[in-house]
Each structure stands twice: as structure tokens, then as C-alpha cells.
Scaffold this motif. Structure first.
Motif, PDB file in Angstrom:
ATOM      1  N   VAL A 130     -12.144  -0.541  -5.461  1.00  0.00           N
ATOM      2  CA  VAL A 130     -11.010  -1.424  -5.775  1.00  0.00           C
ATOM      3  C   VAL A 130     -10.006  -1.463  -4.629  1.00  0.00           C
ATOM      4  N   SER A 131      -9.846  -0.362  -3.900  1.00  0.00           N
ATOM      5  CA  SER A 131      -8.920  -0.347  -2.757  1.00  0.00           C
ATOM      6  C   SER A 131      -9.431  -1.280  -1.662  1.00  0.00           C
ATOM      7  N   LYS A 132     -10.747  -1.271  -1.465  1.00  0.00           N
ATOM      8  CA  LYS A 132     -11.357  -2.138  -0.457  1.00  0.00           C
ATOM      9  C   LYS A 132     -11.082  -3.601  -0.790  1.00  0.00           C
ATOM     10  N   VAL A 136      -9.969   3.332   4.116  1.00  0.00           N
ATOM     11  CA  VAL A 136     -10.502   2.147   3.448  1.00  0.00           C
ATOM     12  C   VAL A 136      -9.606   0.921   3.658  1.00  0.00           C
ATOM     13  N   GLU A 137      -8.327   1.050   3.320  1.00  0.00           N
ATOM     14  CA  GLU A 137      -7.469  -0.131   3.253  1.00  0.00           C
ATOM     15  C   GLU A 137      -7.210  -0.738   4.639  1.00  0.00           C
ATOM     16  N   VAL A 138      -6.810   0.082   5.602  1.00  0.00           N
ATOM     17  CA  VAL A 138      -6.524  -0.444   6.941  1.00  0.00           C
ATOM     18  C   VAL A 138      -7.750  -1.159   7.520  1.00  0.00           C
ATOM     19  N   HIS A 154     -15.737  17.446  -8.837  1.00  0.00           N
ATOM     20  CA  HIS A 154     -14.546  17.535  -7.992  1.00  0.00           C
ATOM     21  C   HIS A 154     -14.920  16.919  -6.658  1.00  0.00           C
ATOM     22  N   TRP A 155     -14.058  16.026  -6.119  1.00  0.00           N
ATOM     23  CA  TRP A 155     -14.489  15.253  -4.956  1.00  0.00           C
ATOM     24  C   TRP A 155     -14.710  16.082  -3.704  1.00  0.00           C
ATOM     25  N   ARG A 156     -14.018  17.215  -3.580  1.00  0.00           N
ATOM     26  CA  ARG A 156     -14.272  18.054  -2.406  1.00  0.00           C
ATOM     27  C   ARG A 156     -15.337  19.103  -2.699  1.00  0.00           C
ATOM     28  N   PHE A 173     -14.984   4.401  -7.573  1.00  0.00           N
ATOM     29  CA  PHE A 173     -14.165   3.343  -8.173  1.00  0.00           C
ATOM     30  C   PHE A 173     -12.959   3.028  -7.293  1.00  0.00           C
ATOM     31  N   TRP A 174     -12.187   4.065  -6.910  1.00  0.00           N
ATOM     32  CA  TRP A 174     -10.962   3.818  -6.129  1.00  0.00           C
ATOM     33  C   TRP A 174     -11.288   3.249  -4.749  1.00  0.00           C
ATOM     34  N   ASN A 175     -12.367   3.730  -4.146  1.00  0.00           N
ATOM     35  CA  ASN A 175     -12.765   3.160  -2.851  1.00  0.00           C
ATOM     36  C   ASN A 175     -13.098   1.682  -2.998  1.00  0.00           C
ATOM     37  N   PHE A 179       0.852  -1.184   0.000  1.00  0.00           N
ATOM     38  CA  PHE A 179       0.000   0.000   0.000  1.00  0.00           C
ATOM     39  C   PHE A 179       0.890   1.237   0.000  1.00  0.00           C
ATOM     40  N   TRP A 180       0.301   2.374  -0.260  1.00  0.00           N
ATOM     41  CA  TRP A 180       1.051   3.641  -0.213  1.00  0.00           C
ATOM     42  C   TRP A 180       0.081   4.761   0.110  1.00  0.00           C
ATOM     43  N   SER A 181       0.599   5.860   0.591  1.00  0.00           N
ATOM     44  CA  SER A 181      -0.226   7.037   0.822  1.00  0.00           C
ATOM     45  C   SER A 181       0.674   8.253   0.723  1.00  0.00           C
ATOM     46  N   LYS A 182       0.351   9.175  -0.169  1.00  0.00           N
ATOM     47  CA  LYS A 182       1.166  10.370  -0.447  1.00  0.00           C
ATOM     48  C   LYS A 182       2.587   9.985  -0.850  1.00  0.00           C
ATOM     49  N   SER A 183       2.722   8.863  -1.501  1.00  0.00           N
ATOM     50  CA  SER A 183       4.053   8.396  -1.894  1.00  0.00           C
ATOM     51  C   SER A 183       3.946   7.561  -3.165  1.00  0.00           C
ATOM     52  N   SER A 243      -7.214   9.536   4.416  1.00  0.00           N
ATOM     53  CA  SER A 243      -6.727   9.049   3.121  1.00  0.00           C
ATOM     54  C   SER A 243      -7.386   7.710   2.794  1.00  0.00           C
ATOM     55  N   THR A 244      -7.242   7.266   1.562  1.00  0.00           N
ATOM     56  CA  THR A 244      -7.804   5.963   1.183  1.00  0.00           C
ATOM     57  C   THR A 244      -7.117   4.859   1.984  1.00  0.00           C
ATOM     58  N   PHE A 245      -5.824   4.991   2.192  1.00  0.00           N
ATOM     59  CA  PHE A 245      -5.135   3.993   3.005  1.00  0.00           C
ATOM     60  C   PHE A 245      -5.709   3.964   4.422  1.00  0.00           C
ATOM     61  N   THR A 299       1.542  -3.113  -5.955  1.00  0.00           N
ATOM     62  CA  THR A 299       0.617  -2.077  -5.505  1.00  0.00           C
ATOM     63  C   THR A 299      -0.702  -2.344  -6.251  1.00  0.00           C
ATOM     64  N   LEU A 300      -1.739  -1.625  -5.870  1.00  0.00           N
ATOM     65  CA  LEU A 300      -3.011  -1.746  -6.585  1.00  0.00           C
ATOM     66  C   LEU A 300      -2.824  -1.455  -8.075  1.00  0.00           C
ATOM     67  N   GLU A 301      -1.938  -0.523  -8.388  1.00  0.00           N
ATOM     68  CA  GLU A 301      -1.706  -0.123  -9.781  1.00  0.00           C
ATOM     69  C   GLU A 301      -0.865  -1.149 -10.543  1.00  0.00           C
ATOM     70  N   ASP A 302      -0.363  -2.167  -9.842  1.00  0.00           N
ATOM     71  CA  ASP A 302       0.297  -3.290 -10.511  1.00  0.00           C
ATOM     72  C   ASP A 302      -0.670  -4.445 -10.719  1.00  0.00           C
TER      73      ASP A 302
HETATM   74  P1  NAD Z   1      -3.078   9.813  -1.514  1.00  0.00           P
HETATM   75  O1  NAD Z   1      -3.644  10.797  -0.549  1.00  0.00           O
HETATM   76  O2  NAD Z   1      -1.681   9.989  -1.979  1.00  0.00           O
HETATM   77  O3  NAD Z   1      -4.097   9.786  -2.735  1.00  0.00           O
HETATM   78  C1  NAD Z   1      -3.864   9.036  -3.916  1.00  0.00           C
HETATM   79  C2  NAD Z   1      -4.620   9.638  -5.072  1.00  0.00           C
HETATM   80  O4  NAD Z   1      -6.009   9.526  -4.857  1.00  0.00           O
HETATM   81  C3  NAD Z   1      -4.362  11.128  -5.252  1.00  0.00           C
HETATM   82  O5  NAD Z   1      -4.328  11.424  -6.628  1.00  0.00           O
HETATM   83  C4  NAD Z   1      -5.543  11.780  -4.559  1.00  0.00           C
HETATM   84  O6  NAD Z   1      -5.822  13.059  -5.099  1.00  0.00           O
HETATM   85  C5  NAD Z   1      -6.627  10.788  -4.838  1.00  0.00           C
HETATM   86  N1  NAD Z   1      -7.664  10.741  -3.791  1.00  0.00           N
HETATM   87  C6  NAD Z   1      -7.516  10.454  -2.481  1.00  0.00           C
HETATM   88  N2  NAD Z   1      -8.708  10.424  -1.871  1.00  0.00           N
HETATM   89  C7  NAD Z   1      -9.614  10.701  -2.838  1.00  0.00           C
HETATM   90  C8  NAD Z   1     -11.021  10.824  -2.880  1.00  0.00           C
HETATM   91  N3  NAD Z   1     -11.773  10.624  -1.797  1.00  0.00           N
HETATM   92  N4  NAD Z   1     -11.610  11.103  -4.064  1.00  0.00           N
HETATM   93  C9  NAD Z   1     -10.876  11.299  -5.182  1.00  0.00           C
HETATM   94  N5  NAD Z   1      -9.567  11.182  -5.213  1.00  0.00           N
HETATM   95  C10 NAD Z   1      -8.946  10.908  -4.061  1.00  0.00           C
HETATM   96  O7  NAD Z   1      -3.147   8.369  -0.904  1.00  0.00           O
HETATM   97  P2  NAD Z   1      -4.414   7.549  -0.415  1.00  0.00           P
HETATM   98  O8  NAD Z   1      -5.649   8.372  -0.412  1.00  0.00           O
HETATM   99  O9  NAD Z   1      -4.038   6.859   0.839  1.00  0.00           O
HETATM  100  O10 NAD Z   1      -4.569   6.452  -1.557  1.00  0.00           O
HETATM  101  C11 NAD Z   1      -3.552   5.551  -1.883  1.00  0.00           C
HETATM  102  C12 NAD Z   1      -3.902   4.140  -1.496  1.00  0.00           C
HETATM  103  O11 NAD Z   1      -5.203   3.799  -1.942  1.00  0.00           O
HETATM  104  C13 NAD Z   1      -2.973   3.136  -2.176  1.00  0.00           C
HETATM  105  O12 NAD Z   1      -2.579   2.146  -1.242  1.00  0.00           O
HETATM  106  C14 NAD Z   1      -3.783   2.574  -3.347  1.00  0.00           C
HETATM  107  O13 NAD Z   1      -3.916   1.162  -3.174  1.00  0.00           O
HETATM  108  C15 NAD Z   1      -5.165   3.205  -3.257  1.00  0.00           C
HETATM  109  N6  NAD Z   1      -5.563   4.289  -4.215  1.00  0.00           N
HETATM  110  C16 NAD Z   1      -4.981   4.498  -5.422  1.00  0.00           C
HETATM  111  C17 NAD Z   1      -5.388   5.552  -6.225  1.00  0.00           C
HETATM  112  C18 NAD Z   1      -4.766   5.844  -7.574  1.00  0.00           C
HETATM  113  O14 NAD Z   1      -5.020   6.908  -8.133  1.00  0.00           O
HETATM  114  N7  NAD Z   1      -3.985   4.981  -8.155  1.00  0.00           N
HETATM  115  C19 NAD Z   1      -6.389   6.402  -5.798  1.00  0.00           C
HETATM  116  C20 NAD Z   1      -6.965   6.166  -4.562  1.00  0.00           C
HETATM  117  C21 NAD Z   1      -6.537   5.108  -3.795  1.00  0.00           C
END
Ligand code: NAD
Length: 265
Positions: A160-162, A193-195, A143-145, A156-158, A92-96, A188-190, A112-115
Motif C-alpha cells: 500500500v505504501s508503494k 519504498v516511498e521515495v 516478527h519481521w526481524r 501489506f504495508w510495503n 509521508f512520515w517516518s518515525k513521526s 525505513s518504508t519511507f 497520510t496513507l492512514e487517512d
Molecule cells: P517508521 O519506521 O516509523 O515505521 C512505521 C511503522 O511500521 C512502525 O510501527 C514500524 O514498526 C513498522 N515497520 C517499519 N518497517 C517495517 C517492516 N519492514 N515490517 C513490519 N513493520 C515495519 O516509518 P516508516 O518505516 O518510514 O513507515 C512510514 C511510512 O510508510 C509512512 O509514510 C506511511 O505512508 C507508510 N507506512 C505506514 C505504516 C503504518 O503502520 N501505518 C507502516 C508502514 C509504512
């Protein structure tokens, strides 16, 4: 007689949102990435039906309100794309993002999820539809905010991350950014959602690698309060927390771009 040409402004085809619109050539990129991934990156997946996956992806959001997106919308897509990551190999990653992906690019057996196929296909793209049209909106997307959190991209990201977290097993890893104040961010998503979707029956340990940017002053480390917060959350889930500052294999990747820095010598 001169014929006056009547000009009037075309009414907007779609609703107008505060975020950028669907990525140009979205569908072609999506399909191209699906073929690249399944034919070249992971040829063991070469029998995957990318046309079907592409259609399930767009069916999840076309002709729908982009602020009313749900996990169910993406269910058919999720069912077409199950992929197993071996135990101990989830990252996983967050801001990295860049650093984590630099690492899995070299350490090819970590994911990673992107792999994985779906993350690979969607990474960096934007998309949305409109309830009043069967086309994508290339002009603007929520815009999400500023517009809504349940937009087609965030949902979608929520989703697939889940699943990515639910599927993880053994030791899981996370690359965190120690050069910002909220290294572990519960929003953050990490953190959100992920934790919370790790299964303690399958995941016994989470290893955090807190990485400091070479040029900036460290802000957070394993002993900071945000990391302690993560430790406490994992404790309630019965998952062991291990933390390491500037994990050397990842540090060495940072050093490739900054070989003369004192911390790289
Ligand atoms: P992060 O804060 O670095 O955010 C990752 C990306 O998601 C950024 O581009 C951010 O702008 C966007 N983002 C975050 N929360 C969002 C939301 N609620 N709506 C729209 N965009 C949002 O790191 P994070 O939030 O912890 O997410 C990274 C983790 O979650 C990774 O472990 C990965 O598995 C997954 N993830 C990946 C993506 C991606 O763009 N590839 C996006 C979200 C989550």
C-alpha cells in the motif's frame, strides 16, 4: 468406580512465531473501520462495498504461509480500493506517526496513507493466517526481524505504501523526526519504498519538515548527512528537495502539549 479423566496437552493449532498474534476481533474492527470511513469520514465513498473489501483482505492471508506473503496476494484487495489524493496533498512520515496524524487531523485536506481507506482500516492492527488452517492465528504472528520480512503485515504495508507513492503528484511532503540520529533512514518504508516509487513526471518537489521534540536535544537537522543523502537520491530522480526545520504549523501542534516551553512562547 472412579473414572480417571485423561488430560493431555492440546497440540498447538498453529505454528508458533516470535511476534504478537492477530489483534482480537480483527475482522470486526476491519469492517467497522471500513464503514466508519466510507459512511462518516468520507461520505462521498458511501457506496463502497465493505463486505467485499473485508473478504478480499482476509483472503489475502488466510490458509497461507504467513512468511510467504506476496504483493499478488493483496492485488484483489488493492483493485477494490482505488482512491485518489489531490495533487500537493500527500504527506509521508517516518518515525513521526503521531505528529503527522495530529497534523492531518487539523489540516483535513492533507492525506497520510492512514487517512486513505486501506491505511485507515489496517493502522495499528496485526494479522496472520496459517497454511494448515483456514483460521487466523491469534496466538502469534511472524516478527519481521526475528522470523521473516515477507510476512503478511509487512508485505501489506510495503504494497500500500508503494501505491500511495506511485499515485502522488505535485509537491509531496514528509514529516521527519530530527530527534533521532537517522532522521532519513534508507531502511525505513519511507526510504526504501516511498521515495523510490515517486514518479518524477508527476512529482516535481519533495518538502521535508524536520521536527525536533520539544523536550529533547535536536540530533539531526536539514543540514545533516542523512538529509543530504535524501537530497542526493532525489537529485538522481530529478525531484527538487526542499527542507525546513521545525515547520511552524506542526511546531504549534507540539506546543499544544508543552505551551510553557521557551520555543513555544
Ligand atoms: P517508521 O519506521 O516509523 O515505521 C512505521 C511503522 O511500521 C512502525 O510501527 C514500524 O514498526 C513498522 N515497520 C517499519 N518497517 C517495517 C517492516 N519492514 N515490517 C513490519 N513493520 C515495519 O516509518 P516508516 O518505516 O518510514 O513507515 C512510514 C511510512 O510508510 C509512512 O509514510 C506511511 O505512508 C507508510 N507506512 C505506514 C505504516 C503504518 O503502520 N501505518 C507502516 C508502514 C509504512
Amino acid at each position: 468406580v472412579s473414572v480417571g479423566i485423561l488430560m493431555w496437552r492440546q497440540p498447538p493449532k498453529h505454528k508458533e512465531w516470535k511476534g504478537p498474534g492477530t489483534t482480537a476481533h480483527f475482522y470486526e474492527i476491519l469492517l467497522g473501520r471500513c464503514y466508519t470511513y466510507t459512511q462518516v469520514v468520507r461520505p462521498e465513498l458511501r457506496h463502497t462495498d465493505c463486505q467485499k473489501i473485508g473478504k478480499a483482505f482476509t483472503s489475502a492471508f488466510l490458509s497461507k504461509d504467513p512468511c510467504g506473503s506476496t504483493e499478488q496476494d493483496y492485488r484483489p484487495l488493492m483493485e477494490l480500493t482505488t482512491q485518489t489524493v489531490p495533487c500537493d496533498k500527500t504527506l509521508f512520515w517516518s518515525k513521526s506517526s503521531e505528529l503527522a496524524h495530529d497534523y492531518t487531523w487539523v489540516q483535513r485536506d492533507m492525506y497520510t496513507l492512514e487517512d486513505t481507506l486501506l491505511g485507515y482500516m489496517a493502522d495499528g492492527l496485526k494479522w496472520c493466517g496459517d497454511s494448515g488452517s483456514s483460521e487466523m492465528n491469534y496466538q502469534s504472528c511472524p516478527h519481521w526481524r526475528e522470523d521473516c520480512s515477507n510476512n503478511s503485515v509487512s508485505v501489506f504495508w510495503n504494497t500500500v505504501s508503494k501505491r500511495f507513492a506511485e499515485d502522488a503528484c505535485g509537491v509531496v511532503h514528509v514529516v521527519l523526526n530530527g530527534s533521532i540520529s537517522n532522521t532519513f533512514d534508507e531502511k525505513s518504508t519511507f526510504g526504501r519504498v516511498e521515495v523510490f516509487n515517486l514518479h518524477p513526471e508527476k512529482v516535481h518537489t519533495l518538502k521535508a519538515w524536520v521536527m525536533h521534540n520539544i523536550e529533547s536535544v535536536p540530533s539531526d537537522s536539514c543540514s545533516s548527512s542523512s538529509l543530504n543523502n535524501l537530497k542526493q537520491i532525489l537529485k538522481t530522480k530529478n525531484i527538487i528537495f526542499v527542507c525546513q526545520n521545525n515547520y511552524r504549523p506542526v511546531r504549534l501542534l507540539q506546543c499544544v502539549k508543552n505551551p510553557e516551553h521557551s520555543s513555544c512562547r
